[in-house]
Design an enzyme around this catalytic site. Sequence first.
Site, PDB file in Angstrom:
ATOM      1  CB  THR A 107      11.803  13.425 137.944  1.00 25.05           C
ATOM      2  OG1 THR A 107      13.141  13.001 138.083  1.00 25.05           O
ATOM      3  CG2 THR A 107      11.583  14.858 137.914  1.00 25.05           C
ATOM      4  CG  HIS A 108      10.712   7.035 137.132  1.00 23.46           C
ATOM      5  ND1 HIS A 108       9.906   6.150 137.840  1.00 23.46           N
ATOM      6  CD2 HIS A 108      11.462   6.045 136.441  1.00 23.46           C
ATOM      7  CE1 HIS A 108      10.029   4.900 137.805  1.00 23.46           C
ATOM      8  NE2 HIS A 108      11.336   4.840 136.649  1.00 23.46           N
ATOM      9  CG  ASP A 109      15.370   9.440 135.260  1.00 20.42           C
ATOM     10  OD1 ASP A 109      15.020   7.965 135.247  1.00 20.42           O
ATOM     11  OD2 ASP A 109      15.123  10.170 134.211  1.00 20.42           O
ATOM     12  NE  ARG A 128     -14.126  -6.644 121.296  1.00 23.70           N
ATOM     13  CZ  ARG A 128     -14.913  -6.129 120.403  1.00 23.70           C
ATOM     14  NH1 ARG A 128     -16.122  -5.871 120.184  1.00 23.70           N
ATOM     15  NH2 ARG A 128     -14.031  -5.681 119.383  1.00 23.70           N
ATOM     16  CB  THR A 158       8.419  23.680 141.128  1.00 29.10           C
ATOM     17  OG1 THR A 158       8.594  22.304 141.843  1.00 29.10           O
ATOM     18  CG2 THR A 158       8.991  23.414 140.065  1.00 29.10           C
ATOM     19  N   GLY A 191      -8.271  -2.790 123.273  1.00 34.69           N
ATOM     20  CA  GLY A 191      -8.269  -2.052 122.002  1.00 34.69           C
ATOM     21  C   GLY A 191      -8.805  -0.623 121.838  1.00 34.69           C
ATOM     22  CD1 TRP A 248       6.567  23.336 136.452  1.00 37.17           C
ATOM     23  CD2 TRP A 248       4.860  23.135 135.393  1.00 37.17           C
ATOM     24  NE1 TRP A 248       6.986  23.506 135.185  1.00 37.17           N
ATOM     25  CE2 TRP A 248       6.153  23.226 134.474  1.00 37.17           C
ATOM     26  CE3 TRP A 248       3.644  23.048 134.740  1.00 37.17           C
ATOM     27  CZ2 TRP A 248       5.657  23.341 132.905  1.00 37.17           C
ATOM     28  CZ3 TRP A 248       3.531  23.256 133.425  1.00 37.17           C
ATOM     29  CH2 TRP A 248       4.646  23.291 132.367  1.00 37.17           C
ATOM     30  CB  ALA A 269       3.501  15.456 149.005  1.00 34.51           C
ATOM     31  CD  GLU A 315       4.534  16.521 145.412  1.00 34.98           C
ATOM     32  OE1 GLU A 315       5.448  16.768 145.995  1.00 34.98           O
ATOM     33  OE2 GLU A 315       3.342  17.067 145.447  1.00 34.98           O
TER      34      GLU A 315
END
Length: 392
Positions: free
Chosen positions: A374-376, A277, A140, A348, A170, A251, A372
């Site tokens: 991106t989501h898109d 809780r 990158t 909470g 990065w 990876a 590694e």
Amino acid sequence: MSYYPLTSIPDYYGIDALLTEEHKLIRQSIRDWVESFVMPQIDQAAQNHTDLPGLMRELGKIGALGPYIPVEYGGSGLDQISYGLIMQELERGDSAVRSAASVQSSLVMFPINEFGSEEQKRKYLPKLAAGEMIGSFGLTEPNHGSDPGSMETYFKDMGDHYLLNGAKMWITNSPLCDIAVVWAKNEEGKVQGLIVERGMEGFTTPETHNKWSLRASKTGELVFNDVKVPKENLLPGVTGLKGPLSCLNSARYGISWGVIGAAIDCYCTAVQYSKERKQFGKPIGSYQLQQKKLAEFVTEITKAQLLCLQLGTLKNDHKATPAQISMAKRNNVKMAIDIARESRQILGGMGIMGEFPMMRHAANLESVITYEGTHDVHLLITGLDITGINAF
């Protein structure tokens, strides 16, 4: 009161029955190490933006670095499911720990083992496997993330050496690294890999500060200003983007397993907290909204476990495709970050405290959902695979 109840780690579909005894032994040994070494100090490290001291050597001692590398080069010769289980347990501790092992294994040791010369393998792999040498991966760039083919880092043949110029950004472990596997363009514009060693004149690794994510991990740059790289440091076995992309596939596979560990840590904490809780005279786990969240958590974790197990089986048989790996990485990271965020709400106000892991995991996963691939981008990889039409 412990909020890391190992007895409640979910195995809702009896997946353990599909693992070998060796798989379970490996998982347990890494789990024990995470409990003793990572858990007692990870919150303080993340709060203080410091890495865990001696982490790489510790990872080397437990066999978490390059576990699938052949024994003759210092690895353990394990299968891909073992590698995945190791990543899962490490990320239950923290994404920074898994990232350190993942970079060393999949992005540094993998390309040297796959594309390196015999001399390179014997020189670097045993020390990398032991954590005596720390590696980083340079792909990158400041101007090129999702489009590595447009990289600007380049090298020229100067006769008795190569001259390398450019910068990478990065980069996990760059401030600590002894070597970097750097991908750059030759004079013909073709991508090749070079092993750059610390101490080479013109090679610097400035650290990236002020991160909100992966705070227990060192991140930085790799900067090359007329760096003279010996010709024997060129990876001879590959030319083109196939080299770095095959590293990323390894990876991404490890990530798809690793994030299950982060999700499990959040889930287990939320289950125990919901039982203990009390509000309005009874445990909050008795209310429908909380049970809905917990039921959805265990469902999504189970789906991710099954996805990874089959992917590991395919990978062992050398049948896993890059698109299949992309699907698992994208699905499982989104699953984990959603569980981290939603489980924080179950706790909470306590969910923002360092005594509990939700905020730390959620912040870490903001990096994991981006690096590694991106989501898109992973969505578009799947789209290309099913339509044959490139949407990039």
